[in-house]
Write a protein that holds these residues in place. Structure first.
Motif, PDB file in Angstrom:
ATOM      1  N   MET A 104       0.844  -1.189   0.000  1.00  0.00           N
ATOM      2  CA  MET A 104       0.000   0.000   0.000  1.00  0.00           C
ATOM      3  C   MET A 104       0.880   1.241   0.000  1.00  0.00           C
ATOM      4  O   MET A 104       2.054   1.188   0.345  1.00  0.00           O
ATOM      5  N   GLU A 105       0.329   2.326  -0.430  1.00  0.00           N
ATOM      6  CA  GLU A 105       0.936   3.655  -0.327  1.00  0.00           C
ATOM      7  C   GLU A 105       2.044   3.940  -1.331  1.00  0.00           C
ATOM      8  O   GLU A 105       2.622   5.024  -1.306  1.00  0.00           O
ATOM      9  N   GLU A 106       2.377   3.020  -2.227  1.00  0.00           N
ATOM     10  CA  GLU A 106       3.385   3.335  -3.237  1.00  0.00           C
ATOM     11  C   GLU A 106       2.831   4.390  -4.186  1.00  0.00           C
ATOM     12  O   GLU A 106       1.703   4.288  -4.663  1.00  0.00           O
TER      13      GLU A 106
ATOM     14  N   ARG B 256     -14.635   8.494  -2.923  1.00  0.00           N
ATOM     15  CA  ARG B 256     -13.806   7.441  -3.492  1.00  0.00           C
ATOM     16  C   ARG B 256     -12.663   7.162  -2.535  1.00  0.00           C
ATOM     17  O   ARG B 256     -12.340   7.964  -1.669  1.00  0.00           O
ATOM     18  N   THR B 257     -12.058   6.013  -2.674  1.00  0.00           N
ATOM     19  CA  THR B 257     -10.961   5.644  -1.791  1.00  0.00           C
ATOM     20  C   THR B 257      -9.635   5.844  -2.503  1.00  0.00           C
ATOM     21  O   THR B 257      -9.576   6.097  -3.700  1.00  0.00           O
ATOM     22  N   TRP B 258      -8.563   5.723  -1.721  1.00  0.00           N
ATOM     23  CA  TRP B 258      -7.220   5.769  -2.306  1.00  0.00           C
ATOM     24  C   TRP B 258      -7.020   4.489  -3.114  1.00  0.00           C
ATOM     25  O   TRP B 258      -6.768   3.423  -2.567  1.00  0.00           O
TER      26      TRP B 258
ATOM     27  N   ASP C  52      -3.883  -0.048  -5.065  1.00  0.00           N
ATOM     28  CA  ASP C  52      -5.013   0.259  -4.195  1.00  0.00           C
ATOM     29  C   ASP C  52      -4.482   0.401  -2.780  1.00  0.00           C
ATOM     30  O   ASP C  52      -3.698  -0.427  -2.295  1.00  0.00           O
ATOM     31  N   TRP C  53      -4.912   1.456  -2.113  1.00  0.00           N
ATOM     32  CA  TRP C  53      -4.265   1.831  -0.869  1.00  0.00           C
ATOM     33  C   TRP C  53      -5.097   1.414   0.337  1.00  0.00           C
ATOM     34  O   TRP C  53      -4.805   0.454   1.032  1.00  0.00           O
TER      35      TRP C  53
END
Length: 255
Positions: free
Chosen positions: A149-151, A186-188, A211-212
């Motif tokens: 996550m978070e890349e 919406r999501t990350w 997808d985060w």
């Protein structure tokens, strides 16, 4: 302007396909003047022209303004401001094209969310109509590389190509407040394009590659509609992402 395209439909489309149509900041009939002003600078015998081309999917693309000297002969010129009337301002579609080591890596198409100042600024920096432009700028970092996550990949420092600059091209905006307001249902998720908070880096942007998390997207102003694999492939291929740069950018017309 739409009527203008309809009147000259076949001849003009043929000239565009031949690569012989440019947009100009000047009135076309004044293009041969000895001076051209862009931003706060004036250059002798330099014109700033933007290519008008169809891409492989048939989209009519207005590429970024670039120095041209002298103006190419036997070409057609359309005033830049008139072409802006063909942009869908409620749902702008912009592109950035990556290159590295003398080759083109591919193009990312980014759909900008409606009614966001950051989205408006992004479009301006893709066309270069305010002076600064994303064309020629480096990809300067991969944040959280390899994390599930978070890349995300960081762009947009048109001043220093290091991540330390890239000031706003729109004035009198509270950029921190804009980040707070930019919350969407919406999501990350992979492909979200988000902004930097400080004004001295307000032109910078990041694209998430995975997808985060199931939280609201704060600071997002667009999403990659196609071409995200160009970015993920670049991360895998280049140990130093700073070898990659934006070699071309612009916006789509009539979408």
């Amino acid at each position: 302007m739409a009527e203008y395209f309809q009147k000259l439909r076949q001849p003009l489309l043929q000239e565009i396909r031949k690569g012989r149509v440019f947009a100009t900041l000047e009135e076309p009939e004044r293009l041969v003047s000895s001076k051209q002003t862009l931003g706060n600078s004036t250059s002798e015998n330099v014109q700033f022209l933007a290519k008008l081309k169809f891409d492989e999917c048939g989209r009519l693309c207005l590429h970024h303004l670039a120095e041209t000297r002298p103006p190419p002969p036997h070409h057609h010129f359309i005033q830049f401001s008139e072409l802006m009337q063909l942009v869908n301002t409620s749902s702008r579609l912009a592109f950035i094209e990556l290159g590295a080591r003398g080759r083109t890596l591919g193009r990312l198409w980014i759909r900008l969310f409606p009614n966001t100042i950051k989205g408006q600024q992004f479009a301006l920096l893709c066309t270069g109509e305010r002076g600064p432009c994303y064309a020629g700028t480096k990809v300067f970092a991969v944040a959280n590389k390899g994390h599930n996550m978070e890349e995300s990949v960081c762009f947009g420092d048109y001043e220093w190509n290091s991540g330390s600059g890239g000031k706003a091209v729109l004035d009198d905006i509270d950029w921190e407040q804009e980040v707070v307001k930019a919350i969407y249902d919406r999501t990350w998720e992979a492909g979200i394009v988000s902004c930097s908070e400080p004004e001295h880096r307000a032109a910078q942007f990041a694209i998430t590659t995975r997808d985060w998390c199931e939280t609201e997207c704060i600071g997002g102003f667009g999403k990659v509609e196609s071409g995200l694999s160009v970015l993920t492939d670049a991360i895998a291929e280049f140990a130093d992402i700073r070898e990659c740069f934006i070699q071309d950018c612009g916006i789509a017309l009539l979408t």
